[in-house]
Write an enzyme that holds these catalytic residues in place. Structure first.
Site, PDB file in Angstrom:
ATOM      1  N   ASN A  67       0.836  -1.206   0.000  1.00 37.02           N
ATOM      2  CA  ASN A  67       0.000   0.000   0.000  1.00 37.02           C
ATOM      3  C   ASN A  67       0.872   1.258   0.000  1.00 37.02           C
ATOM      4  OD1 ASN A  67      -2.769   1.055   0.359  1.00 37.02           O
ATOM      5  ND2 ASN A  67      -2.060   1.769   2.367  1.00 37.02           N
ATOM      6  N   GLU A  87      -7.442   4.632   0.333  1.00 40.80           N
ATOM      7  CA  GLU A  87      -7.547   5.736   1.313  1.00 40.80           C
ATOM      8  C   GLU A  87      -8.021   7.014   0.631  1.00 40.80           C
ATOM      9  OE1 GLU A  87      -3.939   6.188   3.610  1.00 40.80           O
ATOM     10  OE2 GLU A  87      -3.604   4.031   3.748  1.00 40.80           O
ATOM     11  N   ASP A 101      -9.304  10.373  -0.585  1.00 34.70           N
ATOM     12  CA  ASP A 101      -9.883  11.661  -0.189  1.00 34.70           C
ATOM     13  C   ASP A 101      -9.351  12.725  -1.146  1.00 34.70           C
ATOM     14  OD1 ASP A 101      -7.285  12.117   0.919  1.00 34.70           O
ATOM     15  OD2 ASP A 101      -7.977  11.769   2.966  1.00 34.70           O
TER      16      ASP A 101
HETATM   17  O1  G3I Z   1      -3.054   8.819  20.279  1.00 33.62           O
HETATM   18  C1  G3I Z   1      -2.771  10.205  20.453  1.00 33.62           C
HETATM   19  C2  G3I Z   1      -3.525  10.761  21.625  1.00 33.62           C
HETATM   20  O2  G3I Z   1      -3.071  10.134  22.783  1.00 33.62           O
HETATM   21  C3  G3I Z   1      -3.322  12.273  21.670  1.00 33.62           C
HETATM   22  O3  G3I Z   1      -4.119  12.807  22.693  1.00 33.62           O
HETATM   23  C4  G3I Z   1      -3.709  12.919  20.352  1.00 33.62           C
HETATM   24  C5  G3I Z   1      -3.419  14.409  20.336  1.00 33.62           C
HETATM   25  O4  G3I Z   1      -3.344  14.896  19.003  1.00 33.62           O
HETATM   26  O5  G3I Z   1      -2.957  12.330  19.337  1.00 33.62           O
HETATM   27  C6  G3I Z   1      -3.182  10.942  19.202  1.00 33.62           C
HETATM   28  O6  G3I Z   1      -2.441  10.454  18.145  1.00 33.62           O
HETATM   29  C7  G3I Z   1      -2.877  10.784  16.840  1.00 33.62           C
HETATM   30  C8  G3I Z   1      -3.140   9.500  16.090  1.00 33.62           C
HETATM   31  O7  G3I Z   1      -3.481   9.787  14.750  1.00 33.62           O
HETATM   32  C9  G3I Z   1      -4.244   8.670  16.719  1.00 33.62           C
HETATM   33  O8  G3I Z   1      -5.430   9.399  16.737  1.00 33.62           O
HETATM   34  C10 G3I Z   1      -1.820  11.608  16.165  1.00 33.62           C
HETATM   35  O9  G3I Z   1      -1.707  12.878  16.755  1.00 33.62           O
HETATM   36  C11 G3I Z   1      -2.150  11.764  14.709  1.00 33.62           C
HETATM   37  O10 G3I Z   1      -1.046  12.374  14.051  1.00 33.62           O
HETATM   38  C12 G3I Z   1      -2.425  10.427  14.067  1.00 33.62           C
HETATM   39  O11 G3I Z   1      -2.752  10.666  12.728  1.00 33.62           O
HETATM   40  C13 G3I Z   1      -2.961   9.531  11.911  1.00 33.62           C
HETATM   41  C14 G3I Z   1      -1.908   9.483  10.811  1.00 33.62           C
HETATM   42  O12 G3I Z   1      -2.177   8.402   9.946  1.00 33.62           O
HETATM   43  C15 G3I Z   1      -0.511   9.325  11.363  1.00 33.62           C
HETATM   44  O13 G3I Z   1       0.396   9.126  10.332  1.00 33.62           O
HETATM   45  C16 G3I Z   1      -4.319   9.674  11.295  1.00 33.62           C
HETATM   46  O14 G3I Z   1      -5.317   9.593  12.308  1.00 33.62           O
HETATM   47  C17 G3I Z   1      -4.528   8.561  10.264  1.00 33.62           C
HETATM   48  O15 G3I Z   1      -5.740   8.797   9.584  1.00 33.62           O
HETATM   49  C18 G3I Z   1      -3.378   8.573   9.271  1.00 33.62           C
HETATM   50  O16 G3I Z   1      -3.559   7.551   8.336  1.00 33.62           O
HETATM   51  C19 G3I Z   1      -2.547   7.403   7.344  1.00 33.62           C
HETATM   52  C20 G3I Z   1      -2.519   5.945   6.940  1.00 33.62           C
HETATM   53  O17 G3I Z   1      -2.336   5.135   8.065  1.00 33.62           O
HETATM   54  C21 G3I Z   1      -1.434   5.676   5.906  1.00 33.62           C
HETATM   55  N1  G3I Z   1      -1.556   6.557   4.774  1.00 33.62           N
HETATM   56  C22 G3I Z   1      -1.661   7.979   5.092  1.00 33.62           C
HETATM   57  C23 G3I Z   1      -2.796   8.228   6.063  1.00 33.62           C
HETATM   58  C24 G3I Z   1      -2.952   9.703   6.331  1.00 33.62           C
HETATM   59  O18 G3I Z   1      -1.842  10.216   6.991  1.00 33.62           O
END
Ligand code: G3I
Length: 359
Positions: A212, A276, A278
């Site tokens: 992926n 994914e 969007d």
């Molecule tokens: O878990 C912590 C939490 O404890 C804290 O309070 C909070 C404060 O911001 O952050 C939480 O972590 C976040 C995590 O998602 C879980 O919710 C991170 O900040 C946040 O950066 C993280 O983002 C995720 C991102 O991947 C990280 O790379 C997105 O939700 C998620 O949708 C995104 O998904 C990725 C795919 O896995 C791979 N392809 C790209 C896609 C978009 O980035």
């Protein structure tokens, strides 16, 4: 006269009858939906039902913390036939301490999906991001390989039979087609990807195993490199079954050769999926951008429908209130099919019409 008519029926009718019986058997064995006209099914009213008529799953990424939001879970379970956990199956959540696994958040998603007859894409086993902290303290390739195989055995083993596919390795390439310098690449070398696919196949032999990545939707240096890897894996019996094209786009800036690119991968003998999707835009959204977004979404769905081996389209979230975009691209948003109030956007209608075969 009667005799000759009977004989005529026998010669004309028997092959016709055979054809009818055989085509019914074909649909039964392939597990494909029979054409709507065959059983007078009601016209579809949701994305999932419309996609099912074309033999595709239409999914949305979800997170476990929204399960208590009834409006969210209603739209998700009504409109979509598949889901991908947004974060809950990532290494930092599932194995936060070496060999101590935590599947509770992902189990909640799997059980929601099962109770709503939705399929689950497992995401993701090996990725440089959202990796457990302890992994970075590993200093040798053999130890990291062992840790990676143990992680895969533990996680893919736990979800065996509960996920239809795995994003086994995520985002292993740079834009120029070289390998990303992840801890896996640096300590184990190129071979970690093949090893990850082999280990996942052992843990869950029936899951569809995907590579992926993003920015591989059109033909470019990065997708060429992935293409070469998949070709090599197929030639050497590495159990890759699918390529996931993440499809994080900017409105009005989609590659024009998505269909051709999906097709060339399909011709290697792998399933292709839009994993994914969007399409972001500056916010507040202008009506011109929302219309362009509808056209862009339509083009992606049409590209998938035009490629027989493209069997899944998943958006990265359900609605604009639940998207990673505003956090990662300040000033951008409105990337999904439902707006902040769960109202259907022009893009929703474009996708639906494309799925049911109207312009
Ligand atoms: O878990 C912590 C939490 O404890 C804290 O309070 C909070 C404060 O911001 O952050 C939480 O972590 C976040 C995590 O998602 C879980 O919710 C991170 O900040 C946040 O950066 C993280 O983002 C995720 C991102 O991947 C990280 O790379 C997105 O939700 C998620 O949708 C995104 O998904 C990725 C795919 O896995 C791979 N392809 C790209 C896609 C978009 O980035």
């Amino acid at each position: 006269m009667f005799h000759s008519l009977t004989r005529k029926w026998f010669f004309v009718g028997t092959p016709a009858l055979l054809l009818i019986v055989l085509s019914g058997t074909f649909f039964l064995f392939r597990g494909l939906p029979t054409p709507a006209s065959a059983h007078n099914a009601p016209a579809p009213t949701t994305l999932g039902a419309a996609a099912a008529l074309k033999g595709r799953t239409f999914g949305a990424a979800m997170t476990s913390n929204v399960l208590s939001d009834t409006q969210y879970s209603n739209v998700l379970s009504t409109e979509f036939t598949g889901t991908t956990p947004g974060n809950e199956m990532k290494w930092d959540t599932t194995e936060p301490t070496r060999n101590t696994f935590n599947f509770a958040p992902a189990d909640a998603i799997v059980s929601f999906a099962q109770s709503h007859h939705m399929t689950v894409r497992g995401h993701t086993l090996v990725w440089h991001s959202q990796l457990a902290g302890w992994v970075s303290s590993i200093t040798t390739g053999s130890d990291l390989l062992q840790a990676m195989k143990n992680h895969i055995a533990g996680e893919a083993g736990h979800f065996k039979g509960k996920v239809v596919s795995w994003d086994v390795v995520n985002e292993a390439f740079n834009e120029d087609g070289t390998r990303r310098a992840s801890p896996f690449e640096q300590l184990i070398g190129d071979n970690y990807i093949a090893e990850a696919f082999k280990a996942t196949h052992v843990a869950d032999p029936h899951a569809l195993l995907c590579y992926n990545d993003y920015n591989i939707e059109g033909i470019n240096a990065k997708s060429d490199a992935v293409y070469a890897m998949v070709k090599d894996f197929k030639a050497h019996g590495v159990p890759i079954g699918c390529v996931g094209f993440q499809s994080h786009f900017i409105v009005g800036q989609l590659p024009t050769d998505i269909q051709a690119n999906l097709q060339r991968f399909a011709q290697l003998g792998v399933t292709v999926q839009i994993t994914e999707l969007d399409i972001r835009m500056p916010v507040p959204a202008s009506s011109a951008d929302l219309q362009q977004q509808a056209t862009d979404y339509k083009n992606v769905v049409a590209a998938c429908l035009a490629v027989a081996r493209c069997n899944n389209i998943t958006t990265w979230g359900v609605y604009d209130g639940d998207s990673w975009i505003p956090q990662f691209f300040p000033g951008y948003g409105a990337a999904l099919l439902f707006d902040e109030n769960f109202q259907k956007k022009p893009a929703y209608n474009a996708v639906f019409q494309t799925l049911i075969g109207h312009k």
